[in-house]
Design a protein around this motif. Structure first.
Motif, short mmCIF file in Angstrom:
data_model
loop_
_atom_site.label_atom_id
_atom_site.label_comp_id
_atom_site.label_asym_id
_atom_site.label_seq_id
_atom_site.Cartn_x
_atom_site.Cartn_y
_atom_site.Cartn_z
N HIS A 146 -31.08 52.35 -42.89
CA HIS A 146 -31.27 53.35 -41.85
C HIS A 146 -31.44 52.61 -40.53
N ALA A 147 -30.43 52.71 -39.69
CA ALA A 147 -30.43 51.99 -38.41
C ALA A 147 -30.47 52.97 -37.26
N ARG A 148 -31.27 52.65 -36.25
CA ARG A 148 -31.34 53.49 -35.06
C ARG A 148 -30.47 52.96 -33.94
N GLU A 149 -29.92 51.76 -34.13
CA GLU A 149 -29.03 51.16 -33.14
C GLU A 149 -28.06 50.25 -33.86
N ALA B 232 -27.72 47.42 -37.81
CA ALA B 232 -26.70 47.35 -38.85
C ALA B 232 -26.15 45.93 -38.94
N ARG B 233 -25.90 45.30 -37.80
CA ARG B 233 -25.42 43.91 -37.82
C ARG B 233 -26.48 42.99 -38.41
N VAL C 248 -32.72 47.69 -52.18
CA VAL C 248 -33.58 47.42 -51.03
C VAL C 248 -33.19 48.36 -49.89
N ALA C 249 -34.20 48.81 -49.14
CA ALA C 249 -33.97 49.62 -47.95
C ALA C 249 -34.29 48.78 -46.72
N VAL C 250 -33.42 48.82 -45.73
CA VAL C 250 -33.65 48.14 -44.46
C VAL C 250 -33.97 49.21 -43.43
#
Length: 286
Positions: free
Chosen positions: A110-113, A117-118, A150-152
């Protein structure tokens, strides 16, 4: 064939013909590439043997503490002009490929920017599937259901809305923080950061920091929380607060490994405390 099977070529004489000198140096590079490749293939064989052995017992290939220990050892012995960050990137790809070899490894992101993700891709390598999900809750649910290993997730922030404050409802000790990303960055470099959450307890690296979730009466406030933590020998590096009615929820970051059963937790004067896992302290290069 092993990495030491071929003798090193003789040194290039200082008065050698430039074309011959270039060919000799390229030949040496080719030999070194072959030796490196042999060692990488041998490492993969050992990983495959470990994955099927009774020693490992079907445990998850995710070992962020072990990876941190390896990278610290390599960085400590590293010399020459190749940047330390390049060494870390090489081994991160090796770690990711090793996890992929053992099968069924997926990252829920789950990325906010875009930078987050990179960051996940750089940390886990190109061989690992990454699923982008719309919320921290959905990423954690994927891990809890076994759909991802795993969750990031974004780092917790002071004052963020409740639906973003994923740490307030983390199902610990079933789910725990196991890593902080990135593990290596240039000193003074400002970039995205994230936490990794997985099933079960993380493995210690020898230099770690823990998260502790606290619930206390609202009147205790930040000053009371800091005093209570310090009195138990748990002075925090950082302390995030959320006020919900008559209750204060806090996220404390503590030096060292802090897990359930630690006697210091019993000394805390708060209504409820729960360790949320720990991570290997990241390295900062020059």
């Amino acid at each position: 064939m092993t990495a030491s099977a071929e003798p090193a070529p003789p040194p290039v004489p200082p008065d050698a013909d430039p074309g011959a000198a270039l060919a000799a140096l390229r030949g040496e590079i080719d030999q070194l590439d072959d030796q490196i490749h042999e060692l990488v293939m041998r490492r993969a064989e050992v990983v495959a043997a470990l994955a099927t052995s009774r020693v490992k017992g079907g445990a998850s290939p995710l070992r962020p503490g072990r990876e941190a220990m390896i990278l610290r050892r390599l960085l400590a012995r590293h010399r020459g002009t190749l940047p330390g960050g390049a060494v870390v990137r090489l081994w991160r790809e090796i770690f990711g490929a090793s996890s992929a070899m053992q099968g069924g490894f997926t990252v829920a992101l789950h990325a906010r920017e875009p930078g987050q993700a990179r960051l996940a891709r750089d940390h886990f390598g190109g061989a690992i599937p990454i699923r982008s999900l719309p919320s921290a809750a959905s990423a954690l649910a994927a891990v809890a259901a076994g759909e991802a290993q795993v969750a990031v997730l974004p780092l917790p922030e002071e004052g963020e809305p409740l639906d973003r404050a994923w740490w307030t409802g983390l199902d610990a000790p079933r789910l725990q923080v196991v890593a902080r990303l990135p593990f290596w960055s240039a000193r003074g470099e400002a970039g995205p950061e994230a936490l990794a959450v997985a099933l079960g307890a993380p493995d210690a690296s020898g230099a770690d920091r823990s998260y502790l979730r606290i619930e206390a009466a609202a009147e205790q406030g930040r000053t009371g929380l800091l005093a209570g933590l310090a009195g138990a020998g748990l002075a925090p590096r950082s302390l995030l607060l959320r006020r919900d009615g008559g209750t204060v929820r806090a996220l404390a970051e503590i030096e060292g490994v802090l897990a359930e059963g630690d006697p210091r937790l019993a000394a805390l004067p708060f209504a409820h405390v729960l360790p949320l896992g720990f991570y290997a302290v990241p390295e900062r290069g020059v």
